[in-house]
Motif scaffolding. Sequence first.
Motif, PDB file in Angstrom:
ATOM      1  N   CYS A  42     -46.206 -32.809  19.417  1.00 49.33           N
ATOM      2  CA  CYS A  42     -46.712 -33.114  18.173  1.00 49.33           C
ATOM      3  C   CYS A  42     -47.770 -34.625  18.228  1.00 49.33           C
ATOM      4  CB  CYS A  42     -45.610 -34.117  17.424  1.00 49.33           C
ATOM      5  SG  CYS A  42     -44.144 -32.830  17.143  1.00 49.33           S
ATOM      6  N   ARG A  43     -48.337 -34.688  19.457  1.00 49.86           N
ATOM      7  CA  ARG A  43     -49.167 -35.672  19.593  1.00 49.86           C
ATOM      8  C   ARG A  43     -50.457 -35.589  18.676  1.00 49.86           C
ATOM      9  NH1 ARG A  43     -47.076 -40.406  21.855  1.00 49.86           N
ATOM     10  NH2 ARG A  43     -45.266 -39.549  23.148  1.00 49.86           N
ATOM     11  N   ASP A  44     -50.769 -34.400  18.567  1.00 46.98           N
ATOM     12  CA  ASP A  44     -52.096 -34.170  18.070  1.00 46.98           C
ATOM     13  C   ASP A  44     -52.027 -34.291  16.418  1.00 46.98           C
ATOM     14  OD1 ASP A  44     -53.365 -33.748  20.029  1.00 46.98           O
ATOM     15  OD2 ASP A  44     -53.659 -31.718  20.068  1.00 46.98           O
ATOM     16  N   GLN A  45     -50.662 -34.507  15.818  1.00 44.30           N
ATOM     17  CA  GLN A  45     -50.386 -34.741  14.381  1.00 44.30           C
ATOM     18  C   GLN A  45     -50.726 -35.914  13.812  1.00 44.30           C
ATOM     19  OE1 GLN A  45     -49.467 -31.936  12.694  1.00 44.30           O
ATOM     20  NE2 GLN A  45     -49.291 -30.604  14.629  1.00 44.30           N
ATOM     21  N   ILE A  46     -50.714 -36.816  14.598  1.00 44.59           N
ATOM     22  CA  ILE A  46     -51.159 -38.167  14.201  1.00 44.59           C
ATOM     23  C   ILE A  46     -52.081 -39.005  15.009  1.00 44.59           C
ATOM     24  CG2 ILE A  46     -50.117 -40.302  13.754  1.00 44.59           C
ATOM     25  CD1 ILE A  46     -47.378 -39.347  14.147  1.00 44.59           C
ATOM     26  N   GLU A  47     -53.013 -39.350  14.372  1.00 43.36           N
ATOM     27  CA  GLU A  47     -54.082 -40.300  14.772  1.00 43.36           C
ATOM     28  C   GLU A  47     -53.771 -41.942  14.699  1.00 43.36           C
ATOM     29  OE1 GLU A  47     -58.049 -39.324  13.680  1.00 43.36           O
ATOM     30  OE2 GLU A  47     -58.809 -40.536  15.262  1.00 43.36           O
ATOM     31  N   PHE A  48     -53.290 -42.686  15.830  1.00 38.25           N
ATOM     32  CA  PHE A  48     -52.755 -43.852  15.461  1.00 38.25           C
ATOM     33  C   PHE A  48     -53.875 -44.893  15.327  1.00 38.25           C
ATOM     34  CE2 PHE A  48     -49.078 -41.893  18.025  1.00 38.25           C
ATOM     35  CZ  PHE A  48     -48.278 -42.112  16.973  1.00 38.25           C
ATOM     36  N   TYR A  49     -53.619 -45.783  14.552  1.00 34.99           N
ATOM     37  CA  TYR A  49     -54.220 -46.780  14.372  1.00 34.99           C
ATOM     38  C   TYR A  49     -54.483 -47.583  15.678  1.00 34.99           C
ATOM     39  CZ  TYR A  49     -54.167 -46.381   9.349  1.00 34.99           C
ATOM     40  OH  TYR A  49     -54.216 -45.740   8.002  1.00 34.99           O
ATOM     41  N   ASP A  50     -55.634 -47.809  16.237  1.00 27.74           N
ATOM     42  CA  ASP A  50     -55.894 -48.451  17.493  1.00 27.74           C
ATOM     43  C   ASP A  50     -57.282 -49.241  17.547  1.00 27.74           C
ATOM     44  OD1 ASP A  50     -56.443 -49.013  20.159  1.00 27.74           O
ATOM     45  OD2 ASP A  50     -55.822 -47.161  20.802  1.00 27.74           O
ATOM     46  N   ALA A  51     -56.920 -50.620  17.686  1.00 24.90           N
ATOM     47  CA  ALA A  51     -58.304 -51.382  17.480  1.00 24.90           C
ATOM     48  C   ALA A  51     -59.328 -51.095  18.613  1.00 24.90           C
ATOM     49  CB  ALA A  51     -57.712 -52.714  17.717  1.00 24.90           C
ATOM     50  N   LYS A  52     -58.944 -50.339  19.558  1.00 29.10           N
ATOM     51  CA  LYS A  52     -59.885 -50.230  20.484  1.00 29.10           C
ATOM     52  C   LYS A  52     -60.843 -48.799  20.293  1.00 29.10           C
ATOM     53  CE  LYS A  52     -57.953 -53.023  23.970  1.00 29.10           C
ATOM     54  NZ  LYS A  52     -56.829 -52.912  24.878  1.00 29.10           N
ATOM     55  N   HIS A  53     -60.138 -47.921  19.285  1.00 30.41           N
ATOM     56  CA  HIS A  53     -60.858 -46.532  19.253  1.00 30.41           C
ATOM     57  C   HIS A  53     -61.265 -46.373  17.646  1.00 30.41           C
ATOM     58  CE1 HIS A  53     -58.623 -45.782  22.839  1.00 30.41           C
ATOM     59  NE2 HIS A  53     -59.338 -45.142  23.093  1.00 30.41           N
ATOM     60  N   VAL A  54     -62.219 -45.436  17.753  1.00 32.14           N
ATOM     61  CA  VAL A  54     -62.391 -44.920  16.372  1.00 32.14           C
ATOM     62  C   VAL A  54     -61.299 -44.094  15.637  1.00 32.14           C
ATOM     63  CG1 VAL A  54     -64.126 -43.462  14.993  1.00 32.14           C
ATOM     64  CG2 VAL A  54     -64.928 -45.259  16.552  1.00 32.14           C
ATOM     65  N   ILE A  55     -61.053 -44.081  14.510  1.00 31.45           N
ATOM     66  CA  ILE A  55     -59.932 -43.334  13.767  1.00 31.45           C
ATOM     67  C   ILE A  55     -60.818 -42.342  13.228  1.00 31.45           C
ATOM     68  CG2 ILE A  55     -57.779 -43.186  12.645  1.00 31.45           C
ATOM     69  CD1 ILE A  55     -58.392 -46.592  12.723  1.00 31.45           C
ATOM     70  N   THR A  56     -60.831 -41.140  13.680  1.00 27.87           N
ATOM     71  CA  THR A  56     -61.816 -40.175  13.108  1.00 27.87           C
ATOM     72  C   THR A  56     -61.218 -39.539  11.547  1.00 27.87           C
ATOM     73  OG1 THR A  56     -60.959 -38.492  14.606  1.00 27.87           O
ATOM     74  CG2 THR A  56     -62.960 -39.478  15.165  1.00 27.87           C
ATOM     75  N   SER A  57     -59.799 -39.531  11.616  1.00 32.11           N
ATOM     76  CA  SER A  57     -59.279 -39.130  10.594  1.00 32.11           C
ATOM     77  C   SER A  57     -59.231 -40.126   9.184  1.00 32.11           C
ATOM     78  CB  SER A  57     -57.610 -38.721  10.750  1.00 32.11           C
ATOM     79  OG  SER A  57     -57.690 -38.183  11.881  1.00 32.11           O
ATOM     80  N   ALA A  58     -59.576 -41.265   9.371  1.00 29.57           N
ATOM     81  CA  ALA A  58     -59.405 -42.435   8.465  1.00 29.57           C
ATOM     82  C   ALA A  58     -60.792 -42.456   7.872  1.00 29.57           C
ATOM     83  CB  ALA A  58     -58.986 -43.745   9.106  1.00 29.57           C
ATOM     84  N   PRO A  59     -60.794 -42.873   6.639  1.00 32.68           N
ATOM     85  CA  PRO A  59     -62.304 -43.560   6.164  1.00 32.68           C
ATOM     86  C   PRO A  59     -62.919 -44.351   6.869  1.00 32.68           C
ATOM     87  CG  PRO A  59     -60.480 -43.503   4.523  1.00 32.68           C
ATOM     88  CD  PRO A  59     -60.002 -43.315   5.832  1.00 32.68           C
ATOM     89  N   ILE A  60     -64.171 -44.423   6.699  1.00 31.64           N
ATOM     90  CA  ILE A  60     -65.374 -45.391   7.651  1.00 31.64           C
ATOM     91  C   ILE A  60     -64.953 -46.557   7.291  1.00 31.64           C
ATOM     92  CG2 ILE A  60     -67.290 -45.181   5.927  1.00 31.64           C
ATOM     93  CD1 ILE A  60     -68.622 -44.864   8.810  1.00 31.64           C
ATOM     94  N   ARG A  61     -64.440 -46.891   5.834  1.00 32.56           N
ATOM     95  CA  ARG A  61     -64.194 -48.160   5.651  1.00 32.56           C
ATOM     96  C   ARG A  61     -62.851 -48.803   6.201  1.00 32.56           C
ATOM     97  NH1 ARG A  61     -64.573 -50.896   0.364  1.00 32.56           N
ATOM     98  NH2 ARG A  61     -62.981 -52.454   0.308  1.00 32.56           N
ATOM     99  N   ASP A  62     -62.043 -47.930   6.691  1.00 28.31           N
ATOM    100  CA  ASP A  62     -60.704 -48.344   7.417  1.00 28.31           C
ATOM    101  C   ASP A  62     -61.423 -48.466   8.683  1.00 28.31           C
ATOM    102  OD1 ASP A  62     -59.105 -48.077   5.205  1.00 28.31           O
ATOM    103  OD2 ASP A  62     -58.001 -46.578   5.913  1.00 28.31           O
TER     104      ASP A  62
END
Lengths: 896, 150
Positions: A705-725
Amino acid sequence: MILASLPFYWMSLDIPKRIVNDALQGRAFEAGATEATLFSFSLPLPEALGGSLTISDGFAFDQLGYLLALSFLFLFFVICNGAFKYVINIEKGILSERMLRRLRFELFARMMRFRPERIRAVKPAEAASMIKDEVEPVGGFIGDAFIQPAFLGLQAMTALIFILVQSVWLGAVALAIVLVQAFLIPYLRREQLRLGRLRQLASRKLAGRIGEMIDTAPMIHVHGLKTRSEAEIGNRLGGLFDIRAALYKRKFAVKYLNNLLAQITPFFFYAIGGYFALRGTLDIGQLVAVIAAYRDLPPPVKELIDWDQRRADVQIKYEQVITQFAGETLLPDDPAPDEIKPIPANAPIDVRNVTVTDQRGTPLLASATLELKRPSHIAFVGSSSSGRDHLIRILGRQTSNHTGRVFIGKRSVGEMSDAEAARLMSFVPSDAIMFSGSIAENVAISLQRQPPTIEARNRRTRESELSGNPIVTDEGDWFDYRAADASDQSELKRRIVETLGRVGMRDDLYGFGMQERIPADASDELKAAILDARATIANDLAASDMASLIEPFDFARFNDQMSLRENLLFGVLDENPDKPGWVEFNTFYQSVAYAEALYRPAIEMGLRIAETAVEVFADLPPGHPIFERFSMVNVDELGELPDLIRLGRADNGVDNLPSEAATKLIDLAAGYIEPRHRLGLITPELKERILRARKSIRRHLPEICRDQIEFYDAKHVITSAPIRDNLLFGRTAQNTANAEQRIAEFLRKSLPKLGLDDLIYSLGLDYDVGPGGRNLFAEQRAAVSLARSLIRHPDMLILEEAFSAFGRDRKAQLIDNIRADYAGKTVVVTFGADETPEGFDQVVTFDGPRAMLKTDTSSTSQSRDDSDPDADDRADDDLVTTDGTEAALAMKAETS
Amino acid sequence: MSLTSECELLECIPLFKHVDQSKRKLIAMSSDRLTFGPNEMVFREGDPSDAVFMMLNGAVRVIKQDEERSIELARLSGGAVFGETGVVCDTKRSATIVTIEETTMLRIDSRIFMELVEQVPQVAVALTRELADRIERTNQRLLSQTAAAG
């Protein structure tokens, strides 16, 4: 092909005769011969040339070999006949489909050339159904129209001639039976068809009456009309019964007659043919062959009869469809691009005796005669019920229902082709028309006029040519970049952003861009730039008084501005059920919810949300913008909510909920954000449980299930989240006054320095406007509609109430912007009767149906022809009459 | 404060008194609840009218800027609605609003407010009634001032 098939068909009829006579009865082995020759061919020649030319000596067979050789030969011809039928049917099918495609395309192309008032009268659903469904049998029949009678007719004729060759008498009997079938059966079938139509009409009327009685049931009860109503329906059912009974009688009479004719013929063959055989004038092989040939005769005849009936049906359907599309009121077809003669930019608009009346003959625009100089900025001032809207719509080619003439230069406005008119002018209506797609697509659609070059012809292009369709497809690059002063896609994007900026949508575009995700194909450099920007923004915010306006993503803390699901996962869920691991993830997710005692609270929350949604949104129309924006449920799910509530609120309902209902309620709860929805559902205890569950999910998430969630991580870009986030790495506090505006302002100032503002605008262009533009506000839709015309820089811009969605100040600002951009070009704008347009070169005022021109040569527009030596002699703010020789004419207005 | 309590407060506002509970919930749901600190500016005279405000609690000052000085025209407290005239008539803010104490308001975006007016007849009727009442009150004041002057 059909003619080529006939010898093979003939042979398949002839060989059985030879099998019976020569092989079985031994005629080929008469006079004690033990062998007979087969497949010997010789060419008869005149005696002078040797008598005959032997091509093949043939092969000698004994009787059994002879029988087998003939049988295999028969099999060969049977296979050949089948192959011919297969090829002919395939060709017939392709011809049908090609003609159907041609017919559909021609109807569509013709409809696109309807004059404006005619196309407005077309009901979209009816026209679509006509092009899609009603022409289907017509197109399908076209293949059959010629091939079927030729193929079946020739086949029947071959069989008949074959019988005649074997025996004239038997042939005469077969011919007589065929003639009876060919004339009597269609006659009887006609009545059957008439009864069928009658049944359809009676059924429709019955259904209508039943519906009406259901609607009027209260009145029927009040007046005691039940018995009368029942009698009426009984009577209608009786009528229907009579029609159906007559139909059955006719149907089975036809069937009986068909069967009788089919059965009675062999009787004649056995009796008469047997008599001839006994007398020795017909051999057994011939009789067998005649019976076999006759077996092949009825199907083609029957199919020919069916074909004739289909032809009659199709003819009626064809005429019905054609009536809808016939008529001479068509716009001229588009000429080839290089044949379009440009209309000079200074060619005046010449309106002569233009009158529009309503159905009772009352003038809506009365004998308007005026000459409007071009290029110039022209204001049409008047109320919406005056002639103002009629004249501007005539100019904009939105109506041609008038008398008199409207010319631009030497070209009649109504007689221009679309291509010619689109090159000259653009009309912006009061109602913004939006297509499903992105903002960029909605703006740039007006530039898609340049057919792409066809690289290589292939099967598809050849097929298009054969069907009379365009060989160019909608795929490929259709953009007329030159019209937008661009050279490629990226430059075009910049022009779209600039144009949207000119109509006041820059901030909106920015906001939309912030909601979009980072492009899937984002480069590592871009991702690095976003991470740098995140750090800079965090530092700048910390140094300002705005730090408290952001609630950062912090694994250890519940974030009030995030939904319950986001809080639980501390990341973004990829909701693609087709992705591997989705099922396992759901099982895991539910098990965590149970383990952390979140199941019951989530169901309870779901029920509260469902109840609120039903209360608040139940009587709003589906697709309403408020519903779309604020509802916590999908519009499709609203209808299911009452059932969910009933199940959940029943005694022990929560414990006995079906798993599907529970999942839906949990999903409702998952989208809940307390400061936004404010139902008071989040308690401190619940927050604690969610934080515990968050840790459990992070710790125990199965590998699959690792690919089901993109965790918020201060060191990485979250590609599934809006650019504002991604930029803020947190959410704006929704309940703090002006927080949204202040943060938006802060970002607008920061991002250009970080080199990311182009990305945001570009992403904003990808914002989906929704069906009919429902994701946009009315003024945003109007702005997009304006930008659509402005981006292609037409010589003449006609704005019919195009600013009605905007406020007064914004309207004035927009008109100023457009006039500044259109210096040296022509702009026509409508104003209300209470408005005073300033600086326009020509003002046409409308008093009811009458129009009056006022020319202001002191305007600031560059429309004046400075080279005109008479220009200064014309009176400022002067009214000029039609009988003068001045270029600017006042119009005569007459009311009848 | 939850949506339900906001609706109860909206019921006390004359503009929404005759509007159904479900429609009041719709209005509340379409709004943002904002908390202003003391002496914070809600909007300034001349700003574009981009929202309507409904005061749930607290107090504000309505200030008109004269050539040289600021004149306090009125003080508004919980239950007041302001900004709707500018939104409906599409004019700029005619006065400045500054909070006196911590104040909670519902802010509804002008575009959403206009959509509500267009789509929900009860809101349109309530707004028309409120505006008509104001005209009537203004007329009465003018009449009494004219009588006093005469």
